[in-house]
Design a protein around this motif. Structure first.
Motif, PDB file in Angstrom:
ATOM      1  N   LEU A  44       0.832  -1.205   0.000  1.00  0.00           N
ATOM      2  CA  LEU A  44       0.000   0.000   0.000  1.00  0.00           C
ATOM      3  C   LEU A  44       0.867   1.257   0.000  1.00  0.00           C
ATOM      4  N   LEU A  45       1.955   1.241   0.779  1.00  0.00           N
ATOM      5  CA  LEU A  45       2.826   2.406   0.890  1.00  0.00           C
ATOM      6  C   LEU A  45       3.544   2.737  -0.413  1.00  0.00           C
ATOM      7  N   ALA A  46       3.543   1.807  -1.358  1.00  0.00           N
ATOM      8  CA  ALA A  46       4.135   2.092  -2.671  1.00  0.00           C
ATOM      9  C   ALA A  46       3.377   3.212  -3.381  1.00  0.00           C
ATOM     10  N   ALA A  47       2.158   3.506  -2.946  1.00  0.00           N
ATOM     11  CA  ALA A  47       1.377   4.608  -3.534  1.00  0.00           C
ATOM     12  C   ALA A  47       1.937   5.968  -3.151  1.00  0.00           C
ATOM     13  N   GLY A  48       2.850   6.005  -2.172  1.00  0.00           N
ATOM     14  CA  GLY A  48       3.432   7.275  -1.737  1.00  0.00           C
ATOM     15  C   GLY A  48       2.760   7.808  -0.494  1.00  0.00           C
ATOM     16  N   PRO A  49       3.079   9.056  -0.111  1.00  0.00           N
ATOM     17  CA  PRO A  49       2.546   9.645   1.125  1.00  0.00           C
ATOM     18  C   PRO A  49       1.024   9.637   1.233  1.00  0.00           C
ATOM     19  N   GLU A  50       0.314   9.619   0.104  1.00  0.00           N
ATOM     20  CA  GLU A  50      -1.156   9.608   0.147  1.00  0.00           C
ATOM     21  C   GLU A  50      -1.698   8.409   0.899  1.00  0.00           C
ATOM     22  N   ALA A  51      -0.913   7.318   0.957  1.00  0.00           N
ATOM     23  CA  ALA A  51      -1.362   6.115   1.659  1.00  0.00           C
ATOM     24  C   ALA A  51      -1.481   6.348   3.167  1.00  0.00           C
ATOM     25  N   THR A  55      -8.039  10.126   3.101  1.00  0.00           N
ATOM     26  CA  THR A  55      -8.687  10.338   1.807  1.00  0.00           C
ATOM     27  C   THR A  55      -8.268   9.296   0.768  1.00  0.00           C
ATOM     28  N   HIS A  56      -7.296   8.446   1.094  1.00  0.00           N
ATOM     29  CA  HIS A  56      -6.829   7.426   0.158  1.00  0.00           C
ATOM     30  C   HIS A  56      -7.826   6.271   0.153  1.00  0.00           C
ATOM     31  N   ARG A  57      -8.632   6.191  -0.894  1.00  0.00           N
ATOM     32  CA  ARG A  57      -9.776   5.279  -0.909  1.00  0.00           C
ATOM     33  C   ARG A  57      -9.384   3.804  -0.887  1.00  0.00           C
ATOM     34  N   ALA A  58      -8.226   3.455  -1.391  1.00  0.00           N
ATOM     35  CA  ALA A  58      -7.815   2.039  -1.396  1.00  0.00           C
ATOM     36  C   ALA A  58      -7.495   1.542   0.009  1.00  0.00           C
ATOM     37  N   GLY A  59      -7.343   2.476   0.937  1.00  0.00           N
ATOM     38  CA  GLY A  59      -6.968   2.145   2.306  1.00  0.00           C
ATOM     39  C   GLY A  59      -5.898   3.101   2.779  1.00  0.00           C
ATOM     40  N   HIS A  60      -5.702   3.186   4.097  1.00  0.00           N
ATOM     41  CA  HIS A  60      -4.698   4.102   4.627  1.00  0.00           C
ATOM     42  C   HIS A  60      -4.140   3.558   5.929  1.00  0.00           C
ATOM     43  N   VAL A  61      -2.917   3.985   6.212  1.00  0.00           N
ATOM     44  CA  VAL A  61      -2.216   3.526   7.406  1.00  0.00           C
ATOM     45  C   VAL A  61      -2.722   4.311   8.616  1.00  0.00           C
ATOM     46  N   PRO A 130     -11.630  -3.786   7.526  1.00  0.00           N
ATOM     47  CA  PRO A 130     -12.513  -2.844   6.813  1.00  0.00           C
ATOM     48  C   PRO A 130     -13.122  -1.832   7.767  1.00  0.00           C
ATOM     49  N   VAL A 131     -13.314  -0.615   7.272  1.00  0.00           N
ATOM     50  CA  VAL A 131     -13.935   0.463   8.047  1.00  0.00           C
ATOM     51  C   VAL A 131     -14.871   1.254   7.129  1.00  0.00           C
ATOM     52  N   ALA A 132     -15.603   2.182   7.725  1.00  0.00           N
ATOM     53  CA  ALA A 132     -16.573   2.968   6.957  1.00  0.00           C
ATOM     54  C   ALA A 132     -16.016   4.315   6.493  1.00  0.00           C
ATOM     55  N   CYS A 133     -14.705   4.541   6.646  1.00  0.00           N
ATOM     56  CA  CYS A 133     -14.116   5.821   6.230  1.00  0.00           C
ATOM     57  C   CYS A 133     -14.368   6.075   4.741  1.00  0.00           C
ATOM     58  N   GLN A 134     -14.699   7.320   4.424  1.00  0.00           N
ATOM     59  CA  GLN A 134     -14.872   7.716   3.025  1.00  0.00           C
ATOM     60  C   GLN A 134     -15.835   6.790   2.289  1.00  0.00           C
ATOM     61  N   GLY A 135     -16.822   6.269   2.983  1.00  0.00           N
ATOM     62  CA  GLY A 135     -17.816   5.411   2.353  1.00  0.00           C
ATOM     63  C   GLY A 135     -17.390   3.963   2.228  1.00  0.00           C
ATOM     64  N   GLY A 136     -16.248   3.590   2.783  1.00  0.00           N
ATOM     65  CA  GLY A 136     -15.783   2.207   2.732  1.00  0.00           C
ATOM     66  C   GLY A 136     -14.317   2.143   2.364  1.00  0.00           C
ATOM     67  N   SER A 137     -13.510   1.609   3.235  1.00  0.00           N
ATOM     68  CA  SER A 137     -12.076   1.565   3.008  1.00  0.00           C
ATOM     69  C   SER A 137     -11.473   0.530   3.952  1.00  0.00           C
ATOM     70  N   PHE A 138     -10.137   0.546   4.085  1.00  0.00           N
ATOM     71  CA  PHE A 138      -9.450  -0.358   4.999  1.00  0.00           C
ATOM     72  C   PHE A 138      -8.458   0.431   5.836  1.00  0.00           C
ATOM     73  N   HIS A 139      -8.354   0.061   7.099  1.00  0.00           N
ATOM     74  CA  HIS A 139      -7.291   0.568   7.957  1.00  0.00           C
ATOM     75  C   HIS A 139      -6.158  -0.445   7.970  1.00  0.00           C
ATOM     76  N   TYR A 140      -4.980   0.019   7.665  1.00  0.00           N
ATOM     77  CA  TYR A 140      -3.748  -0.773   7.777  1.00  0.00           C
ATOM     78  C   TYR A 140      -3.113  -0.289   9.082  1.00  0.00           C
ATOM     79  N   ASP A 141      -3.501  -0.938  10.170  1.00  0.00           N
ATOM     80  CA  ASP A 141      -3.223  -0.411  11.503  1.00  0.00           C
ATOM     81  C   ASP A 141      -1.912  -0.949  12.070  1.00  0.00           C
ATOM     82  N   VAL A 142      -0.982  -0.034  12.358  1.00  0.00           N
ATOM     83  CA  VAL A 142       0.298  -0.391  12.976  1.00  0.00           C
ATOM     84  C   VAL A 142       0.155  -0.116  14.467  1.00  0.00           C
ATOM     85  N   ARG A 143       0.432  -1.147  15.285  1.00  0.00           N
ATOM     86  CA  ARG A 143       0.096  -1.098  16.703  1.00  0.00           C
ATOM     87  C   ARG A 143       1.347  -1.134  17.582  1.00  0.00           C
ATOM     88  N   PHE A 144       1.284  -0.379  18.692  1.00  0.00           N
ATOM     89  CA  PHE A 144       2.434  -0.212  19.578  1.00  0.00           C
ATOM     90  C   PHE A 144       2.028  -0.477  21.024  1.00  0.00           C
TER      91      PHE A 144
END
Length: 199
Positions: A44-51, A55-61, A130-144
């Protein structure tokens, strides 16, 4: 929650994207599912900072934190106001965030009202859901893993219905998927090394 310095719709911080790449490329996953999620997150991060942006519809970190009390005998969870399940603290990265660990610590501080939290900058898990962000997307959640100071008193934020401290072997229900799997690596982190103050 948004950072006061920059509007939430400001472009993502390129430094945050670079940090995410460095952290995940150098990370030794804590489980087979976490390894698969890490690899998918790097794709996903290959898309650049937008990931890094919601607002990145394919999913975001995103970045989250399992907060332990000073003894490591309790964990702090919130009853999420939107999906009404108990979950670790965390959420979207903001334009002013420059590191994933910093984003997780900011979210944990904002959502718990606890100051003086300390974080280990090495993730304990990566999870995609999956989450409801922006009408449907994915969270790529990094946890600490995060450690609270002695006597910490949590305060409910606008994003939570309730906050509670729970023994690791007596987690509340209904519990969000993926939260229970954080207990073992978080406790291992606490035993391995002292956690750090805010980056």
């Amino acid at each position: 929650m948004s950072t006061p310095d920059l509007p939430a719709d400001a472009p993502p911080n390129p430094a945050l994207h670079a940090d995410a790449l460095t952290v995940l490329r150098g990370w030794t996953p804590t489980s087979v599912p976490a390894a698969e999620a890490r690899d998918r997150t790097l794709d996903l991060l290959a898309a650049g900072p937008e990931a890094m942006s919601r607002t990145h519809r394919a999913g975001h970190v995103t970045a989250s934190a399992l907060v332990l009390d000073a003894t490591g005998s309790r964990v702090l969870l919130c009853l999420h106001g939107k999906f009404h399940r108990w979950v670790q603290l965390g959420g979207h990265c903001e334009p002013a965030d420059s590191t994933l660990a910093g984003a997780a610590l900011r979210e944990a501080t904002e959502e718990s009202g606890v100051t003086g939290l300390r974080i280990d900058p090495v993730p304990i898990d990566v999870d995609i859901h999956p989450v409801a962000c922006q009408g449907g997307s994915f969270h790529y959640d990094v946890r600490f893993a995060v450690l609270a100071p002695p006597g910490a008193q949590a305060q409910v934020s606008e994003e939570s219905e309730e906050l509670g401290w729970f023994p690791p072997h007596q987690l509340p229900t209904p519990l969000a998927g993926g939260t229970a799997q954080l207990i073992t690596p978080a406790l291992a982190t606490l035993r391995r090394a002292p956690l750090h103050p805010a980056p």
